[in-house]
Design an enzyme around this catalytic site. Structure first.
Site, mmCIF file in Angstrom:
data_model
loop_
_atom_site.group_PDB
_atom_site.id
_atom_site.type_symbol
_atom_site.label_atom_id
_atom_site.label_comp_id
_atom_site.label_asym_id
_atom_site.label_seq_id
_atom_site.Cartn_x
_atom_site.Cartn_y
_atom_site.Cartn_z
ATOM 1 N N ILE A 1 0.820 -1.225 0.000
ATOM 2 C CA ILE A 1 0.000 0.000 0.000
ATOM 3 C C ILE A 1 0.851 1.272 0.000
ATOM 4 O O ILE A 1 0.421 2.309 -0.507
ATOM 5 C CB ILE A 1 -0.996 -0.031 1.193
ATOM 6 C CG1 ILE A 1 -2.163 0.928 0.955
ATOM 7 C CG2 ILE A 1 -0.304 0.267 2.517
ATOM 8 C CD1 ILE A 1 -3.326 0.739 1.932
ATOM 9 N N ASP B 46 1.057 -0.681 9.527
ATOM 10 C CA ASP B 46 1.378 0.542 10.279
ATOM 11 C C ASP B 46 2.889 0.812 10.242
ATOM 12 O O ASP B 46 3.341 1.927 9.912
ATOM 13 C CB ASP B 46 0.891 0.337 11.731
ATOM 14 C CG ASP B 46 0.843 1.617 12.543
ATOM 15 O OD1 ASP B 46 1.080 2.705 11.979
ATOM 16 O OD2 ASP B 46 0.545 1.519 13.753
ATOM 17 N N SER C 236 -7.710 -4.810 10.531
ATOM 18 C CA SER C 236 -7.939 -5.812 11.591
ATOM 19 C C SER C 236 -7.644 -7.262 11.185
ATOM 20 O O SER C 236 -7.806 -8.158 12.011
ATOM 21 C CB SER C 236 -9.375 -5.757 12.152
ATOM 22 O OG SER C 236 -9.548 -4.653 13.001
ATOM 23 N N VAL D 241 -2.608 -8.795 12.884
ATOM 24 C CA VAL D 241 -2.398 -8.996 14.330
ATOM 25 C C VAL D 241 -3.726 -8.991 15.099
ATOM 26 O O VAL D 241 -3.864 -9.678 16.113
ATOM 27 C CB VAL D 241 -1.498 -7.870 14.887
ATOM 28 C CG1 VAL D 241 -1.191 -8.078 16.361
ATOM 29 C CG2 VAL D 241 -0.202 -7.791 14.111
#
Ligand code: AR6
Length: 177
Positions: free
Chosen positions: A16, A39, A122, A125
């Site tokens: 992404i 992230d 979601s 992890v």
């Protein structure tokens, strides 16, 4: 690929952080101070200024979303959302996941975003069952389109073929409009 009105919705196997879209969505945690998975990849690619802006946001509740600049990313903005941790389904996880997509798109619209990419929020992890998450992701995006006519492109960015296949299946299952 699915076209609804002037919006093209598609799934791609892609990192992404490489996408040239107006905004990419980050599957963050409520501290907004970085982590692993998508992230970590976004913070690495955007550079340290992203963390500095995030530090000033005072975190983000589960199901909500907040906007920052994209810094060194090709994307102009990052929309940080916090997905629910899957605990078996009785803790409002489905509603909270839908809320991530809804709030991310509301924030995107305020910033005049015309193209946006979502990771499978979601599904790493946080262990949300992927089939169900993909259904929620697509249904929520489709539900919002009538109120967001400026949106031209939605990309579901998948890390692997298995996730991509789920989106493809779900996209193909949509009635033609
Ligand atoms: N591009 C696209 N998708 C990716 C990328 C990438 N570069 N990297 C991973 N994925 P996760 P969550 C996929 O765990 O479950 C973080 O530590 C991955 O294969 O990143 O919402 C945060 O700080 C999976 O399908 O997010 C939070 O603490 C999907 O992205 C926590 O993880 C989401 O996996 C959030 O967990």
């Amino acid at each position: 690929m699915l076209t609804i009105g002037q919006c093209r919705i598609e799934s791609q196997v892609v990192d992404i952080t490489t996408l040239h879209v107006d905004a990419i969505v980050n599957a963050a945690n409520s501290s907004l101070l970085g982590g692993g998975g998508v992230d970590g990849a976004i913070h690495r690619a955007a550079g340290p200024d992203l963390l500095r802006e995030c530090e000033a946001l005072n975190g983000c509740p589960t199901g909500d979303a907040k906007l920052t600049a994209g810094y060194r990313l090709p994307a102009k903005y990052v929309i940080h959302t916090v997905g629910p941790v899957w605990h078996g389904g009785a803790r409002d996880e489905e509603r909270l996941l839908a809320s991530c997509y809804r709030r991310s798109l509301a924030v995107a619209r305020e910033a005049s975003v015309k193209s946006i990419a979502f990771p499978a929020i979601s599904c790493g992890v946080y262990r949300f069952p992927a089939d169900e998450a993909v259904k929620i992701a697509l249904a929520t995006v489709i539900e919002i389109l009538p109120n967001y006519p400026e949106l031209e492109r939605v990309i579901f960015a998948c890390f692997d073929d298995a996730m991509h296949a789920r989106y493809e299946r779900e996209l193909a299952a949509q009635p033609s409009r």
